[in-house]
Design a protein around this motif. Structure first.
Motif, short mmCIF file in Angstrom:
data_model
loop_
_atom_site.label_atom_id
_atom_site.label_comp_id
_atom_site.label_asym_id
_atom_site.label_seq_id
_atom_site.Cartn_x
_atom_site.Cartn_y
_atom_site.Cartn_z
N HIS A 161 0.84 -1.20 0.00
CA HIS A 161 0.00 0.00 0.00
C HIS A 161 0.87 1.25 0.00
CE1 HIS A 161 -3.95 -1.86 1.76
NE2 HIS A 161 -3.53 -2.44 0.65
N MET A 162 0.43 2.23 -0.75
CA MET A 162 1.01 3.56 -0.63
C MET A 162 0.69 4.11 0.75
SD MET A 162 2.60 4.96 -3.36
CE MET A 162 2.27 6.73 -3.34
N ARG A 163 1.36 5.19 1.14
CA ARG A 163 1.08 5.88 2.39
C ARG A 163 0.63 7.30 2.08
NH1 ARG A 163 1.09 1.26 3.93
NH2 ARG A 163 1.83 0.55 5.95
N GLY A 164 -0.52 7.67 2.66
CA GLY A 164 -1.01 9.03 2.53
C GLY A 164 -1.18 9.64 3.90
N VAL A 165 -0.79 10.91 4.05
CA VAL A 165 -0.89 11.59 5.34
C VAL A 165 -1.66 12.89 5.16
CG1 VAL A 165 0.36 12.52 7.32
CG2 VAL A 165 1.34 10.61 6.01
N PHE A 166 -2.77 12.99 5.88
CA PHE A 166 -3.55 14.21 5.90
C PHE A 166 -3.09 15.08 7.07
CE2 PHE A 166 -6.76 11.31 3.95
CZ PHE A 166 -6.90 11.98 2.75
N PHE A 167 -2.99 16.38 6.83
CA PHE A 167 -2.65 17.35 7.87
C PHE A 167 -3.79 18.35 7.97
CE2 PHE A 167 1.29 15.66 6.30
CZ PHE A 167 2.18 15.67 7.36
N SER A 168 -4.27 18.58 9.18
CA SER A 168 -5.31 19.59 9.40
C SER A 168 -5.26 20.04 10.85
CB SER A 168 -6.69 19.03 9.06
OG SER A 168 -7.08 18.04 9.98
N GLY A 191 -2.91 8.17 7.21
CA GLY A 191 -2.72 8.65 8.56
C GLY A 191 -3.13 10.10 8.65
N HIS A 192 -3.27 10.59 9.87
CA HIS A 192 -3.72 11.97 10.08
C HIS A 192 -2.84 12.64 11.12
CE1 HIS A 192 -6.31 15.06 12.14
NE2 HIS A 192 -6.35 15.47 10.89
N VAL A 193 -2.45 13.88 10.85
CA VAL A 193 -1.65 14.67 11.77
C VAL A 193 -2.45 15.91 12.17
CG1 VAL A 193 0.44 16.07 12.05
CG2 VAL A 193 0.56 13.87 10.86
N ASN A 194 -2.65 16.07 13.46
CA ASN A 194 -3.29 17.28 13.98
C ASN A 194 -2.22 18.35 14.11
OD1 ASN A 194 -4.67 19.27 15.37
ND2 ASN A 194 -4.78 18.12 17.30
N THR A 195 -2.25 19.34 13.25
CA THR A 195 -1.18 20.34 13.20
C THR A 195 -1.16 21.25 14.42
OG1 THR A 195 -2.61 21.81 11.88
CG2 THR A 195 -1.13 20.33 10.68
N ASN A 196 -2.21 21.22 15.23
CA ASN A 196 -2.23 22.02 16.46
C ASN A 196 -1.69 21.26 17.67
OD1 ASN A 196 -3.26 24.37 15.34
ND2 ASN A 196 -5.40 23.79 15.68
N ALA A 197 -1.34 19.98 17.48
CA ALA A 197 -0.83 19.18 18.59
C ALA A 197 0.60 19.60 18.91
CB ALA A 197 -0.88 17.69 18.24
N ASP A 198 1.03 19.30 20.14
CA ASP A 198 2.35 19.72 20.59
C ASP A 198 3.47 18.83 20.07
OD1 ASP A 198 1.19 21.78 22.07
OD2 ASP A 198 0.94 20.51 23.85
N ASP A 199 3.13 17.61 19.66
CA ASP A 199 4.17 16.64 19.32
C ASP A 199 4.31 16.43 17.81
OD1 ASP A 199 1.73 15.47 19.06
OD2 ASP A 199 2.19 13.66 20.21
N MET A 218 1.72 12.20 -0.23
CA MET A 218 1.66 10.81 -0.67
C MET A 218 3.09 10.26 -0.75
SD MET A 218 -1.59 10.16 -1.15
CE MET A 218 -1.53 8.64 -2.09
N PHE A 219 3.30 9.05 -0.17
CA PHE A 219 4.62 8.43 -0.11
C PHE A 219 4.59 7.04 -0.73
CE2 PHE A 219 4.46 11.48 3.31
CZ PHE A 219 5.73 12.03 3.37
N ASN A 220 5.68 6.71 -1.46
CA ASN A 220 5.85 5.33 -1.93
C ASN A 220 6.94 4.65 -1.10
OD1 ASN A 220 8.22 6.39 -2.95
ND2 ASN A 220 7.56 6.29 -5.09
N GLU A 221 7.80 3.85 -1.72
CA GLU A 221 8.83 3.15 -0.96
C GLU A 221 9.88 4.08 -0.35
OE1 GLU A 221 7.82 0.30 -4.45
OE2 GLU A 221 7.74 2.45 -3.98
#
Length: 610
Positions: A161-168, A191-199, A218-221
């Protein structure tokens, strides 16, 4: 303190003050807050119990065994309490008020899946674990990521599977992200990244992202840099779909199913516009071969050519396909050394193909392979020339389990006839199939029953004929449902079974050795053998209601009263057997609408042991 009753003389001040306190408690308790968000109140069970109405002026409310054990006030029956957990479906039950006030208004922005079921539906019992896996799968569509978890997530591409990361800048994944994540989940893990999080500071800095923007990477190998990126204050759903669709495959994806084959190697009938698949045959353990192939691909002149796709298949799992492709090879040694094949898929499984003479086994092989491969592919793309052989491939083995939605559809298809019978069956107007519960019939009717509920009326020899006649009249309209079975139990022979059932229901904290049979006749149990719970209709409660409405009916006998302290046998008969079941039809309604309490047990008592 505005609404404190000591400081506010408004007659409603106390009620409002209580509600304000409850609101603060709910907001401060994550579990209660979660319950409120889900159900619209802090305790779904308490709310369902408090909201039940009764045509009898509340004769069946409260503990259904209240009054049975008046000498044992410290013991309660298990209504899904400690040690008796509700099923996944029951934990997420809602009522009509929650649907109308919460679910329906929010559905314009937030997608919901509604599942309607019946307690006495055996098909529902089988479907429940599938739905549980589906809902858990939906919950895990987007993985929550931070600086620590990101690298491990991106390195998981070996699952094909490809890897996709949403940021919001939100804690929860919005429907705009969740919908495409689920749609493309067969090809991309998100995956999802909360851009307001501290980490997440390192992650934002690493990819040069603004915390106030919405982004998609979007990420491949290669986990170090994305193959596609999108970042702006507002992103449309169509733009997200376009980016994912254009990047839903790895640099070197694996053909792991028939659907993957059809996506990676699209059919093209016309020879001048043929599309080619370059397929590496590789063992699972031979990652070195695939690494060599990837290194070549990154520099290949066909990397971005829409008519050429590079892929690989596992030799172990796709043996039928490989055997078909090897039919025209020299297999005297039962094995060909060639491991790269060019495929032109003409129609579904009709294809033209040929093997490259140079195999990819050693590091230096890549140079000979590249020269042969690029020369032959260039020749094929620029002509209407066909390849050396033609064949019809068998379907590729599906290396993944079927998607949950398809499994559900398959189950519905398999059950279709049974569900149709369940819905359309008409009652037999002449008789009710009523079975005696004995050790021989116990396994079929209870332990291994494929019906949702088995209704059991408790009788003795003296009351049997009248009770059964009344019972048949009441349940006749219910015979239309194939999910119900009807039976009776003779208390003279099996009072011990009933005793053990009640003892299990209170966690074996009370011994019930002096049950008066006269107080048990007319009791009706609705047993769900598979889920190990039951409902109980108590004639004692019915007698109380009858006594309140008919002055000629004597007092009911206490559960633990001795025969000497009880009403006389004559009085027991004056209660009139025919009247014991007068509230049964309304009790059935409560069972079917879900408002009657369930009593859970650890195991069904052995009818042969009593």
């Amino acid at each position: 303190m505005e609404w404190h009753p000591d400081k506010n003389k408004d007659p409603t001040a106390a009620d409002k003050f209580t509600k304000i306190n409850e609101a603060y408690e709910t907001l401060g308790d994550p579990e209660r807050r979660s319950q409120y968000d889900k159900f619209g109140y802090t305790s779904a069970k308490d709310h369902r119990q408090q909201s039940r109405g009764s045509p009898f002026g509340d004769p069946f409310h409260g503990d259904p065994f209240e009054g049975f054990f008046h000498n044992f006030h410290n013991f309660k029956f298990n209504f899904g309490g400690s040690g008796f957990t509700d099923s996944f479906i029951e934990k997420n039950e809602i009522n009509m008020r929650v649907y109308e006030t919460k679910i329906l208004p929010e559905s314009h922005q937030k997608p919901y899946i509604l599942y309607a079921y019946a307690e006495f539906c055996y098909e529902c019992v089988n479907l429940e674990p599938v739905l549980e896996r589906l809902f858990k799968e939906l919950e895990s569509v987007g993985k929550y990521l931070n600086d620590e978890k990101l690298d491990k997530f991106l390195d998981g591409w070996e699952d094909n599977h490809m890897r996709g990361v949403f940021f919001s800048p939100k804690e929860e994944i919005s429907a705009m992200y969740l919908a495409p994540a689920f749609y493309y989940k067969s090809f991309v893990t998100f995956g999802h990244v909360n851009t307001n999080a501290d980490d997440v500071y390192k992650t934002l800095k690493r990819f040069n992202l603004h915390s106030g923007h919405k982004s998609l990477l979007m990420f491949n190998e290669d986990a170090q840099s994305p193959v596609a990126s999108l970042s702006m204050q507002q992103i449309s759903r169509s733009t997200i779909d376009e980016v994912i669709e254009a990047n839903k495959f790895l640099l070197l994806p694996r053909i792991s199913s028939q659907s993957y084959f059809e996506e990676l190697c699209p059919a093209e009938v016309k020879a001048k516009r043929k599309k080619l698949c370059i397929v590496l045959i590789s063992k699972k353990a031979e990652e070195s071969e695939r690494k060599k192939f990837r290194r070549y691909l990154r520099k290949s002149m066909f990397l971005n050519n829409e008519r050429v796709r590079f892929t690989y298949i596992y030799e172990e799992t796709q043996s039928n396909v490989i055997q078909t492709l090897n039919k025209n090879e020299d297999t005297e040694n039962k094995k060909t050394m060639k491991n790269v094949v060019i495929i032109w898929r003409v129609e579904r499984n009709h294809l033209s193909y040929e093997w490259l003479k140079n195999a990819l086994t050693k590091e230096e092989d890549i140079y000979n392979l590249r020269e042969e491969l690029e020369g032959r592919v260039q020749q094929l793309l620029n002509s209407d020339q066909s390849l050396a052989f033609k064949t019809i491939l068998p379907d590729f083995h599906n290396e993944h389990s079927l998607h949950l939605f398809i499994r559900i559809l398959h189950r519905f298809h398999n059950w279709g006839e049974r569900v149709l019978i369940f819905v359309t069956r008409t009652p037999d107007q002449k008789r009710v199939n009523l079975y005696e519960l004995t050790p021989d019939s116990y396994d079929t009717l209870v332990l291994n029953s494929d019906a949702g509920l088995t209704m059991v009326v408790l009788i003795n020899d003296e009351s049997g004929s009248k009770l059964l006649s009344k019972f048949k009249d009441i349940v006749l309209p219910l015979t239309r449902y194939s999910g119900l079975s009807f039976s009776f139990l003779r208390l003279e022979s099996y009072i011990g079974w009933y005793q053990h059932l009640l003892e299990d229901s209170v966690g074996h904290k009370v011994r019930m050795e002096n049950i008066n049979i006269n107080n048990c006749i007319g009791t009706v149990l609705a047993l769900n053998g598979i889920r190990k719970y039951y409902y109980i209709y108590q004639p004692k409660k019915a007698r109380k209601w009858i006594r309140q409405n008919n002055k000629n009916v004597p007092s009911a006998i206490g559960m633990f009263d001795s025969d000497e302290n009880s009403d006389s046998d004559q009085d027991s008969r004056v209660i009139l057997v025919e009247e014991l079941l007068d509230g049964l039809l309304d009790w059935f309604d409560k069972v079917f609408d879900g408002s009657q309490r369930k009593i859970r047990i650890t195991a069904w008592p052995d009818l042969r042991a009593v």
